[in-house]
Design an enzyme around this catalytic site. Structure first.
Site, short mmCIF file in Angstrom:
data_model
loop_
_atom_site.label_atom_id
_atom_site.label_comp_id
_atom_site.label_asym_id
_atom_site.label_seq_id
_atom_site.Cartn_x
_atom_site.Cartn_y
_atom_site.Cartn_z
CB SER A 118 -2.45 89.89 60.00
OG SER A 118 -1.20 90.38 59.61
CG ASP A 165 -2.11 88.61 56.00
OD1 ASP A 165 -1.03 88.82 56.59
OD2 ASP A 165 -2.90 89.52 55.70
CG ASP A 186 -0.11 91.85 55.30
OD1 ASP A 186 0.61 91.30 56.16
OD2 ASP A 186 -1.08 92.57 55.60
CG ASP A 220 2.22 88.73 58.14
OD1 ASP A 220 2.45 88.47 56.95
OD2 ASP A 220 1.46 89.66 58.49
#
Length: 448
Positions: free
Chosen positions: A104, A243, A245, A241
């Site tokens: 992340s 990833d 999400d 960010d």
């Protein structure tokens, strides 16, 4: 023994905490728990696997795919895509399971593993615990034609972009936007989705090299996006960010629009269109009091959960709510996805700007953020915080003095001897003063 899975998968330093051996063993255990060979009427199970661009994801995703295939699961290798894309593709391809390699917003040396069940849903705690118990166990290995096959899945990116544009069908013609992709998983698909929607797109943080993910870029470093929006005369900016999400935004003046404000804007828009189920927004206890006050004025109920997007999602799925999220920018549009989706959130926010003809800073004015102070009180016995009379008396005193103009929240850290003291008030000075006073009492009363 410490629990292997955290609030969002398994995460740690790649090649030390998160090793190829662990990745392989976990995927074997997931395959056995989620279906594996012949568990679906003789049909071989399928897994979708993706990763963010960090270098360690190359060998870790190979290990995950090897584990699945060795357990008799066919694998679709989606390559570098956002976490929500993998969740969507698990559903789209009717796969029994999925895996995402990402840490992340963490720095590049870290990595992590997130797994999805059928439908693209995150795993429940009890399933994660059963997976952990399976690690290292004996199992019968398939041979010959019974082993799984691994195939590239380049169409996954196109499927995901089509899904985004179908979910947010409004055009963005005339909008100029800056996207900070954090040198992460949305570096390609994020800007492409906006271009296909008609927006003029400038990209920063869009050149991943395996080493630069989240490095001075993305939602944890908004200063670069703020500067770029002002210099380029853009209408708005969005930052993902690693990833993708989560999503935070910046208005034309370079002012931050956080997750609470994004949720407020989207909640009002969905409320007007009759798309906000039960006129309810789901947020966490850390969302700003200003959000709750704003939603009350708009006739929208706010249900609050524990901190963590998984708890928001659990509440949404249990009651059928359509919108929820966190101040950090994890926003869940449950009618279109099973997890927080930064690109989807950004498209919905931009579409609201265009369709309303209203600048982002004016839309964000629906709520006023109250000053918020958070103090981490370290070296204390966090288990005594609810039962200590002195601490609770101080909480009651501060709460009474604040009245309707603020609130107090004490939270125990899940991993450290720390109590988090959060105070919101009508002024920064009052919030800081009350937080300092309460933190001092917690330190004195609960010191180890």
């Amino acid at each position: 023994m410490a629990r292997l899975f955290g609030t969002d998968g398994v995460r740690g330093l790649a090649n030390k905490d998160i090793t190829a051996e662990l990745a392989l063993d976990l995927s074997v255990a997931v395959a056995h728990e989620m279906g594996g060979q012949g568990a679906f009427g003789g049909k071989r199970a399928t897994a979708v696997v993706g990763r963010d661009p960090r270098a360690s994801g190359e060998f870790l995703s190979s290990a995950v795919m090897a584990g699945f295939a060795s357990a008799g699961v066919d694998v679709l290798d989606a390559g570098v895509l956002p976490t929500p894309a993998i969740a969507y593709l698990v559903s789209r391809m009717s796969a029994e399971m999925g895996a995402m390699l990402s840490a992340s917003h963490n720095a590049m040396p870290d990595n992590g593993l997130k797994f999805f069940a059928r439908g693209g849903h995150k795993l429940a705690d009890e399933i994660e615990d059963r997976i952990s118990e399976r690690l290292g166990g004996e199992w019968e290995r398939p041979t010959g034609a019974a082993v799984g096959r691994i195939r590239p899945f380049p169409r996954g990116a196109e499927f995901y972009i089509d899904h985004l544009l179908t979910s947010v069908p409004g055009r963005l013609d005339g909008l100029r936007i800056v996207i900070d992709a954090a040198h992460g998983a949305a570096s390609a698909v994020g800007p492409e989705a906006f271009r296909r929607a008609g927006a003029t797109v400038d990209v920063i943080g869009g050149d991943p090299d395996g080493l630069n993910i989240n490095d001075g870029a993305g939602s944890t470093h908004l200063e670069h996006l703020q500067e770029a929006v002002r210099l380029r005369g853009a209408d708005m900016g969005v930052a993902f960010d690693g990833d993708a999400d989560r999503c935070l935004a910046v208005d034309a003046n370079g002012e931050e629009i956080d997750g609470d404000q994004i949720m407020a804007i989207l909640a009002v828009a969905m409320h007007e269109r009759g798309q906000l189920h039960d006129d309810t927004l789901v947020a966490t206890v850390m969302s700003n009091l200003g959000l709750i006050q704003a939603m009350e004025r708009e006739g929208i109920t706010v249900v609050q959960t524990a901190v963590g997007d998984r708890y928001v999602l659990e509440e949404m799925r249990a009651k059928g709510y359509s919108l929820g999220g966190e101040q950090s920018g994890h926003v869940i549009l449950l009618d279109h996805g099973t997890t927080g989706d930064g690109v989807l959130t950004a498209l919905a926010l931009a579409q609201r700007v265009v369709s309303s003809g209203t600048p982002l800073h004016e839309l964000a004015g629906v709520m006023k953020r109250l000053p918020q102070v958070l103090i981490n009180v370290k070296g204390v016995d966090k288990t005594r915080v609810e039962g200590d009379e002195g601490v609770q008396a101080e909480v009651a005193r501060v709460t009474e003095e604040l009245g309707a103009d603020g609130r107090v929240l004490l939270r125990k850290s899940g991993t450290e001897p720390v109590v988090r003291v959060m105070v919101e008030a009508d002024t920064q000075e009052r919030a800081q003063g009350f937080a300092d006073a309460l933190a001092a009492v917690v330190k004195e009363r609960l010191a180890l």
